[in-house]
Motif scaffolding. Structure first.
Motif, PDB file in Angstrom:
ATOM      1  N   TRP A  78      41.899 108.824  -6.823  1.00  0.00           N
ATOM      2  CA  TRP A  78      40.664 109.510  -7.592  1.00  0.00           C
ATOM      3  C   TRP A  78      39.436 109.942  -7.038  1.00  0.00           C
ATOM      4  CZ3 TRP A  78      40.881 113.134 -11.208  1.00  0.00           C
ATOM      5  CH2 TRP A  78      39.792 113.411 -11.950  1.00  0.00           C
ATOM      6  N   LEU A  79      38.821 109.029  -6.478  1.00  0.00           N
ATOM      7  CA  LEU A  79      37.828 109.284  -5.801  1.00  0.00           C
ATOM      8  C   LEU A  79      37.762 110.652  -4.855  1.00  0.00           C
ATOM      9  CD1 LEU A  79      34.872 108.246  -5.005  1.00  0.00           C
ATOM     10  CD2 LEU A  79      36.087 107.055  -3.002  1.00  0.00           C
ATOM     11  N   PHE A  80      38.717 111.111  -4.275  1.00  0.00           N
ATOM     12  CA  PHE A  80      39.066 111.976  -3.513  1.00  0.00           C
ATOM     13  C   PHE A  80      39.443 113.240  -4.375  1.00  0.00           C
ATOM     14  CE2 PHE A  80      40.482 108.386  -0.868  1.00  0.00           C
ATOM     15  CZ  PHE A  80      39.486 108.284  -0.214  1.00  0.00           C
ATOM     16  N   ILE A  81      40.451 113.196  -5.148  1.00  0.00           N
ATOM     17  CA  ILE A  81      41.179 114.129  -6.092  1.00  0.00           C
ATOM     18  C   ILE A  81      40.039 114.748  -6.844  1.00  0.00           C
ATOM     19  CG2 ILE A  81      42.774 114.627  -7.769  1.00  0.00           C
ATOM     20  CD1 ILE A  81      43.887 114.072  -5.059  1.00  0.00           C
ATOM     21  N   GLN A  82      39.023 114.068  -7.328  1.00  0.00           N
ATOM     22  CA  GLN A  82      37.819 114.360  -8.409  1.00  0.00           C
ATOM     23  C   GLN A  82      37.036 115.425  -7.697  1.00  0.00           C
ATOM     24  OE1 GLN A  82      35.391 111.507 -10.074  1.00  0.00           O
ATOM     25  NE2 GLN A  82      34.931 110.578  -8.049  1.00  0.00           N
ATOM     26  N   GLN A  83      36.903 115.423  -6.342  1.00  0.00           N
ATOM     27  CA  GLN A  83      36.090 116.384  -5.693  1.00  0.00           C
ATOM     28  C   GLN A  83      36.789 117.806  -5.342  1.00  0.00           C
ATOM     29  OE1 GLN A  83      32.880 115.624  -5.293  1.00  0.00           O
ATOM     30  NE2 GLN A  83      33.458 113.789  -6.516  1.00  0.00           N
ATOM     31  N   VAL A  84      38.273 117.726  -5.509  1.00  0.00           N
ATOM     32  CA  VAL A  84      38.903 119.074  -5.466  1.00  0.00           C
ATOM     33  C   VAL A  84      38.763 120.183  -6.649  1.00  0.00           C
ATOM     34  CG1 VAL A  84      41.084 119.797  -5.024  1.00  0.00           C
ATOM     35  CG2 VAL A  84      40.878 117.704  -4.147  1.00  0.00           C
ATOM     36  N   PRO A  85      38.422 121.190  -6.205  1.00  0.00           N
ATOM     37  CA  PRO A  85      38.029 122.289  -7.430  1.00  0.00           C
ATOM     38  C   PRO A  85      39.381 122.388  -8.385  1.00  0.00           C
ATOM     39  CG  PRO A  85      37.398 123.230  -5.229  1.00  0.00           C
ATOM     40  CD  PRO A  85      38.000 121.910  -4.936  1.00  0.00           C
ATOM     41  N   ARG A  86      40.397 122.392  -7.663  1.00  0.00           N
ATOM     42  CA  ARG A  86      41.683 122.729  -8.347  1.00  0.00           C
ATOM     43  C   ARG A  86      42.852 121.989  -7.644  1.00  0.00           C
ATOM     44  NH1 ARG A  86      43.128 128.676  -8.847  1.00  0.00           N
ATOM     45  NH2 ARG A  86      42.484 128.816  -6.728  1.00  0.00           N
ATOM     46  N   PHE A  87      43.468 121.155  -8.874  1.00  0.00           N
ATOM     47  CA  PHE A  87      44.622 120.134  -7.933  1.00  0.00           C
ATOM     48  C   PHE A  87      45.897 120.154  -9.054  1.00  0.00           C
ATOM     49  CE2 PHE A  87      46.849 116.053  -8.510  1.00  0.00           C
ATOM     50  CZ  PHE A  87      47.252 115.931  -7.130  1.00  0.00           C
ATOM     51  N   ILE A  88      46.951 120.289  -8.462  1.00  0.00           N
ATOM     52  CA  ILE A  88      48.309 120.144  -9.121  1.00  0.00           C
ATOM     53  C   ILE A  88      49.115 119.387  -8.268  1.00  0.00           C
ATOM     54  CG2 ILE A  88      49.273 122.170  -8.605  1.00  0.00           C
ATOM     55  CD1 ILE A  88      50.445 122.504 -11.469  1.00  0.00           C
ATOM     56  N   GLY A  89      49.698 118.236  -9.010  1.00  0.00           N
ATOM     57  CA  GLY A  89      50.814 117.327  -8.408  1.00  0.00           C
ATOM     58  C   GLY A  89      51.833 117.199  -9.067  1.00  0.00           C
ATOM     59  N   TRP A  95      46.170 111.462   6.948  1.00  0.00           N
ATOM     60  CA  TRP A  95      45.802 112.625   7.252  1.00  0.00           C
ATOM     61  C   TRP A  95      44.922 113.432   5.942  1.00  0.00           C
ATOM     62  CZ3 TRP A  95      47.116 117.504   5.378  1.00  0.00           C
ATOM     63  CH2 TRP A  95      48.635 117.397   4.985  1.00  0.00           C
ATOM     64  N   LEU A  96      45.719 113.525   5.135  1.00  0.00           N
ATOM     65  CA  LEU A  96      45.402 114.194   3.787  1.00  0.00           C
ATOM     66  C   LEU A  96      44.147 113.503   3.270  1.00  0.00           C
ATOM     67  CD1 LEU A  96      45.430 116.322   1.660  1.00  0.00           C
ATOM     68  CD2 LEU A  96      47.064 114.788   0.486  1.00  0.00           C
ATOM     69  N   ILE A  97      43.922 112.403   3.324  1.00  0.00           N
ATOM     70  CA  ILE A  97      42.619 111.402   2.666  1.00  0.00           C
ATOM     71  C   ILE A  97      41.664 111.913   3.626  1.00  0.00           C
ATOM     72  CG2 ILE A  97      41.558 109.144   2.410  1.00  0.00           C
ATOM     73  CD1 ILE A  97      44.496 108.282   1.555  1.00  0.00           C
ATOM     74  N   SER A  98      41.796 111.820   5.040  1.00  0.00           N
ATOM     75  CA  SER A  98      40.745 112.321   5.947  1.00  0.00           C
ATOM     76  C   SER A  98      40.489 113.626   5.776  1.00  0.00           C
ATOM     77  CB  SER A  98      41.315 111.857   7.501  1.00  0.00           C
ATOM     78  OG  SER A  98      41.589 110.424   7.734  1.00  0.00           O
ATOM     79  N   PHE A  99      41.075 114.483   5.547  1.00  0.00           N
ATOM     80  CA  PHE A  99      40.882 115.967   5.411  1.00  0.00           C
ATOM     81  C   PHE A  99      39.812 116.092   4.271  1.00  0.00           C
ATOM     82  CE2 PHE A  99      41.579 120.035   3.461  1.00  0.00           C
ATOM     83  CZ  PHE A  99      41.410 120.917   4.719  1.00  0.00           C
ATOM     84  N   LEU A 100      40.367 115.522   3.087  1.00  0.00           N
ATOM     85  CA  LEU A 100      39.551 115.501   1.921  1.00  0.00           C
ATOM     86  C   LEU A 100      38.245 115.057   1.849  1.00  0.00           C
ATOM     87  CD1 LEU A 100      42.408 114.970  -0.816  1.00  0.00           C
ATOM     88  CD2 LEU A 100      41.347 117.121  -0.204  1.00  0.00           C
TER      89      LEU A 100
END
Length: 1027
Positions: free
Chosen positions: A990-1001, A952-957
């Motif tokens: 990474w394909l999805f994460i790189q489009q996120v303005p700010r990410f922390i994991g 669901w998170l991948i689809s949302f991104l």
């Protein structure tokens, strides 16, 4: 704290005037002497405003004022004794008239028929009291004659000194005060220091210092840096530690850093243990640490430097200090000196505080005078803010501003240099009632945070507060608290939305300490060498690292508090006959002596967090008691041997305003009769009541609460696990009947029901009664009402703002009836003022619907029903069987939604106003969509079997990529190490994460992390190929 003599004299005169006509005074035969005392105090009070000012500079005047203060304290106590002895005589006479002559011996009259007053050893006889009053008058005659040699200025009570509560001014105040940042200097300094702090450098740990005098704005600059987005993005961990000169416990400092950085120290107490834990917490992470107001270089060099510098991947430390040498000795690689504000910046700050409506005409008209006032503040922000708080009370009146400019208070002597001028002038202009309340804060140890609920109780118990008109003492005290915030004497905690917690600036605290030093002490009394100075103490706050502390016989003491609770021989308490506030806290307090009943002046008794399990019968002697705190005994928290007995007689304490943790029922160690609900009928002044063990009450009690017209907060509790799961219908019926009789008055604002095991809610919560019984209710908490299958129709409540329902195990479905109805018809607006809604631990809850079956077939928007028009926040936690959020929820303007352990929930969608979403442990969640305003998404999924991101998170991104969005969105992810590794550059997600303005994991209890910012580009992780 120090008495404000003019304010205390006014209250004393008023109190004398009120009691003189009491029957208790008539029967005692001391009316004439008290009249004489009142008249003389009234005359002498006219010069006290001038005397209060002059005593700062003139030791002779100070001596005269001190002598008068001693007399006024004695007079205040005498009034108590008159009322106690006179009331005892009245009751004795009444009882005597009802008995046969042969049975009315002195012993039966005094010790049998009125034992709770006449047998108190600390109450002198009527003849002794008369002698004491005559002696007071003789002393006052001498003091009055001595005053003439000082040529005091006689003043009438002016409106300027009388504080008038203005609820409208503060009732709608902002939840967070605007930052006091003016001028380009601080903005430029913030920018340059942030750049230095985030700049890559081969040296792993670097320390920077901000230096300047007290009140110049060091902390303000550090706060600007700490909250800068670049700092937030550049470091995984952040910690702010206020150190201060008085910081004594190094272990506590280490514990605070561990807490701030997400670690746990358990039972560890030694420095070595805590340093090792800190090393583990910081290992492999980057850290930004602020040490605010540091004086001792060894705090860094010996305590913190090695564990921080050796384990972090990158560490930047920012310290604020008054001494440049401190920064040098700590090894600062850059020292920034904070300069005084320029005249223009000072004027800008003054305007920001005074002209809140941005009226440029008034600014221009008053600029010439305002600039001269700013110039006198010598560029100190704290002084400018203090003088601004004074100018606000003057309006935009040019003449009043000129009076401030020309006041002789600017040149007052007798105070430390940094407290002269604007700081003192602002204090001197406070109404006397506010001065008392402000100075009281100096009794708390440095660095303490004040809670409005505590201050309100303490101020009332000290006698600083009077009811005004229809406003209760609690209302007046809360308005004083807000006034001190608005005048910048208290600083609200920016993390607390309703400003219910605050601190005090060091400079203002230093001012308060100057005024309270003679009468108050905070620290270890065994370290004080001067016995003479101790004899005048009126208030003592014990802070000590000793295992045991001893308190000498202090005949004048009116307030005693154990702050850092050591062991104390409580037998000493009975000797402190003048106590009005007594705080005995901590697990080393195991018993309360019977002699506590001799403390007849006591207004507040706080026994929270102790190990006591019963109270002495002499508690009923404390007839002046206003506040009684019995909650949170250690035994109670561990469910072993709870405080199980409050002796009968509490109904005699007719002045009680606030009672927490009252135990109903018997079970005293000696089988003596305990407190009954019926006794509450006599407590007409109650504004706060918390009752426990209600299962031991009789259902035949008359309605004991409905006529309590001052009651605002009510907690009704049964014993946890009382039935151990095996409950009989008879017991369920009985407890329901008990609660039926506890119908609160319509003025109630805050209600908590805990561990109620009846099969239905009380009748006064039924659909036909709830809007009458709870018409003013704002806060409602229902905890572990585990046998009630249906919730009350709470949507009808017109003023309800905060609702928490927890542990309602019998509830399977929540339907439209929850919203309420009026005369059988659905209400037009459901929950009209509700702001927060919490559902917790609803183990059998499966369905939630807001709209009836017929309306379900239509579009929700077509419904005439208005749902939750002000709802901002929803929490759903440990509701394992809830399948879906209800249709119609999209009609509400929800800003934040938190869902934790909803194991059956499959969809979150169509919440168009939602800005923040947190999802934790929701394994069946399949779809999150149509959240167009979402700015923050937090996902927590630590299941080791989940080696990939949730689908669901991948689809949302992916959905976000398809539509243009701003750069405010932030994704916070906590997951398995394998799933987090898949987010790195070059990995599948990474394909999805790189489009996120700010990410922390994070992974593995936050020991593994990955941090990324799209613009400006930032990438940091401690994940290696071997992980």
């Amino acid at each position: 704290m120090a008495m404000i003599v003019d304010a205390f004299a006014g209250k004393l005169v008023e109190r004398l005037a009120n009691v003189i006509e009491e029957k208790a005074i008539m029967v005692l035969g001391v009316k004439d002497e008290l009249q004489r005392l009142r008249r003389r105090m009234e005359r002498i009070a006219r010069v006290l405003k001038d005397a209060e000012k002059r005593r700062i500079q003139d030791e002779t005047v100070k001596g005269w004022v001190d002598e008068l203060k001693d007399l006024m304290y004695d007079a205040d106590d005498i009034i108590d004794l008159c009322m106690i002895q006179g009331t005892g005589l009245l009751l004795d006479v009444d009882h005597h008239s009802q008995l046969p002559e042969s049975s009315t011996t002195a012993s039966t009259r005094v010790c049998c028929h009125f034992p709770l007053l006449s047998c108190v050893r600390s109450v002198p006889s009527r003849y002794e009291i008369a002698d004491k009053i005559k002696s007071l008058n003789d002393r006052l005659t001498e003091i009055s004659e001595d005053k003439d040699k000082f040529n005091f200025i006689i003043s009438s009570k002016s409106s300027a000194d009388a504080y008038v509560m203005n609820e409208a001014s503060y009732g709608q105040s902002s939840s967070l005060l605007e930052p006091d940042v003016v001028g380009w200097d601080i903005k430029d300094a913030t920018k340059s220091l942030v750049e230095l702090l985030v700049f890559p450098h081969e040296q792993k740990c670097r320390l920077f210092a901000i230096v300047g005098m007290g009140g110049i704005g060091k902390t303000t600059l550090a706060q600007q840096i700490y909250n800068d987005p670049k700092i937030n993005d550049a470091f995984v961990l952040h910690s702010w530690i206020w150190v201060s000169k008085s910081f004594t416990s190094r272990a506590d400092l280490l514990k605070e850093i561990i807490r701030n950085t997400g670690g746990r120290y358990g039972e560890s107490t030694t420095i070595a243990e805590l340093q090792n834990i800190l090393c583990d917490v910081l290992c492999g992470k980057s850290l930004f640490l602020v040490l605010d107001d540091i004086w001792d270089v060894n705090i860094w060099n010996d305590l913190i430097k090695n564990p921080i510098g050796g384990k972090t991947t990158k560490c930047r430390v920012l310290v604020t200090t008054r001494d440049r040498n401190t920064g040098v000795k700590m090894g600062a690689i850059h020292i920034h000196n904070v300069n005084k504000l320029s005249l223009d910046s000072g004027w800008e700050l003054l305007c920001k505080k005074v002209f809140t409506n941005n009226n440029t005409q008034d600014m221009q008209r008053l600029k010439d005078i305002g600039m001269k006032i700013v110039e006198k503040c010598d560029g100190l922000p704290v002084a400018i803010k203090a003088i601004a708080s004074l100018l606000i009370t003057k309006g935009q009146n040019k003449k009043e501003w000129e009076n401030v400019l020309n006041s002789d208070a600017w040149t007052i002597k007798g105070l430390p240099e940094e407290l002269q001028g604007a700081v003192y002038l602002s204090y001197e202009a406070l109404p006397s009632a506010l001065k008392h309340c402000f100075l009281y804060c100096a009794l708390y140890p440095r660095g303490s945070k004040f809670h409005v609920e505590d201050l309100v109780c303490h101020w009332i118990a000290e006698g600083y507060i009077e009811a005004k008109g229809k406003a209760s003492m609690e209302d007046v005290a809360k308005s004083y608290y807000m006034e001190l915030i608005c005048r910048s004497f208290l600083q609200p905690d920016p993390n607390i939305v309703d400003m219910s917690r605050c601190t005090i600036h060091d400079l203002l605290r230093a001012l308060a300490e100057c005024f309270v030093a003679d009468e108050s002490f905070s620290g270890d009394p065994q370290e004080v060498k001067s016995i003479e100075s101790m004899k005048k103490w009126r208030r003592l706050t014990v802070t000590s690292n000793r295992e045991n502390v001893s308190i000498p016989h202090l005949d004048c003491l009116r307030s005693l508090r154990l702050w850092t609770p050591p062991s104390l021989n409580t037998q000493v308490i009975g000797n402190l006959k003048h106590l009005r506030l007594l705080f005995l806290n901590g697990d080393k307090i195991e018993n309360i002596p019977d002699s506590i009943g001799d403390l007849v002046h006591l207004r507040l008794l706080d026994l929270e967090h102790t190990c006591i399990h019963n109270l002495p019968n002499s508690l009923g002697n404390l007839i002046n008691l206003q506040f009684l705190f019995l909650n949170d005994c250690k035994w109670l928290r561990f469910h072993e041997t709870p405080l199980n007995y409050v002796p009968k007689g509490i109904g005699k304490l007719e002045h009680l305003h606030h009672v927490e943790g009252l135990i109903i029922g018997d079970n005293g160690d000696d089988g003596e009769e305990g407190c009954k609900l019926e006794e509450l009928q006599m407590l007409e002044k109650l504004s706060y009541l918390s009752v426990r063990n209600l299962e031991k009450s009789s259902s035949k009690s008359a309605s004991v609460l409905s006529n309590r017209t001052h009651l605002r907060e009510l907690e009704l509790r049964c014993t946890p696990n009382y039935t151990d799961g095996h409950i009989q219908q008879q017991e369920m019926d009985k407890i329901a009947q008990v609660f039926d009789e506890l119908c609160p008055p319509p003025c109630l604002e805050d209600l908590l029901i805990d561990n109620f095991f009846g099969g239905r809610y009380p009748k006064w919560m039924s659909s036909t009664s709830i809007t009458i019984a709870l018409q003013e209710l704002i806060y409602l908490v229902l905890i572990n009402c585990s046998n009630c299958p249906q919730l009350p129709q709470l949507g009808q409540l017109p003023h309800l703002k905060h609702l928490r329902i927890e542990g309602a195990a019998a509830v399977v479905s929540i339907g439209p009836e929850f919203l309420g109805n009026y005369n059988g018809e659905p209400t037009e607006i459901a929950f009209p003022k509700l702001e927060t809604l919490l559902f917790i631990n609803m183990s059998n809850w499966e369905e939630w619907s807001l709209i009836s079956g017929e309306e379900e077939d239509n579009e929700p928007e077509s419904s005439k029903l208005v749902l939750f028009p002000r709802l901002n926040y929803i929490l759903i936690k440990r509701c394992l069987k809830l399948k879906a959020l209800p249709r119609g929820l999209n009609l509400a303007n929800i800003q934040e939604l938190v869902i934790i352990e909803a194991h059956s929930l499959s969809r979150v969608s169509h919440l168009l106003a939602l800005k923040e979403l947190e999802v934790c442990d929701c394994p069946m969640l399949e779809c999150v969509e149509k959240l167009e305003s979402l700015q923050s998404l937090k996902v927590i999924d630590y299941q080791e079997s989940n080696t990939s991101l949730p689908q669901w998170l991948i689809s949302f991104l992916q959905q976000r990529e398809e539509k243009p969005h701003d750069d405010l969105f932030k994704l916070h992810l906590e997951c398995s190490a394998q799933a987090l590794k898949g987010c790195l550059e070059g990995c599948p997600h990474w394909l999805f994460i790189q489009q996120v303005p700010r990410f922390i994991g994070y992974a593995e209890d936050q020991s593994v992390y990955f941090k990324y910012t799209r613009e400006p580009y930032y990438y940091e992780t401690n994940i290696t190929d071997e992980d």
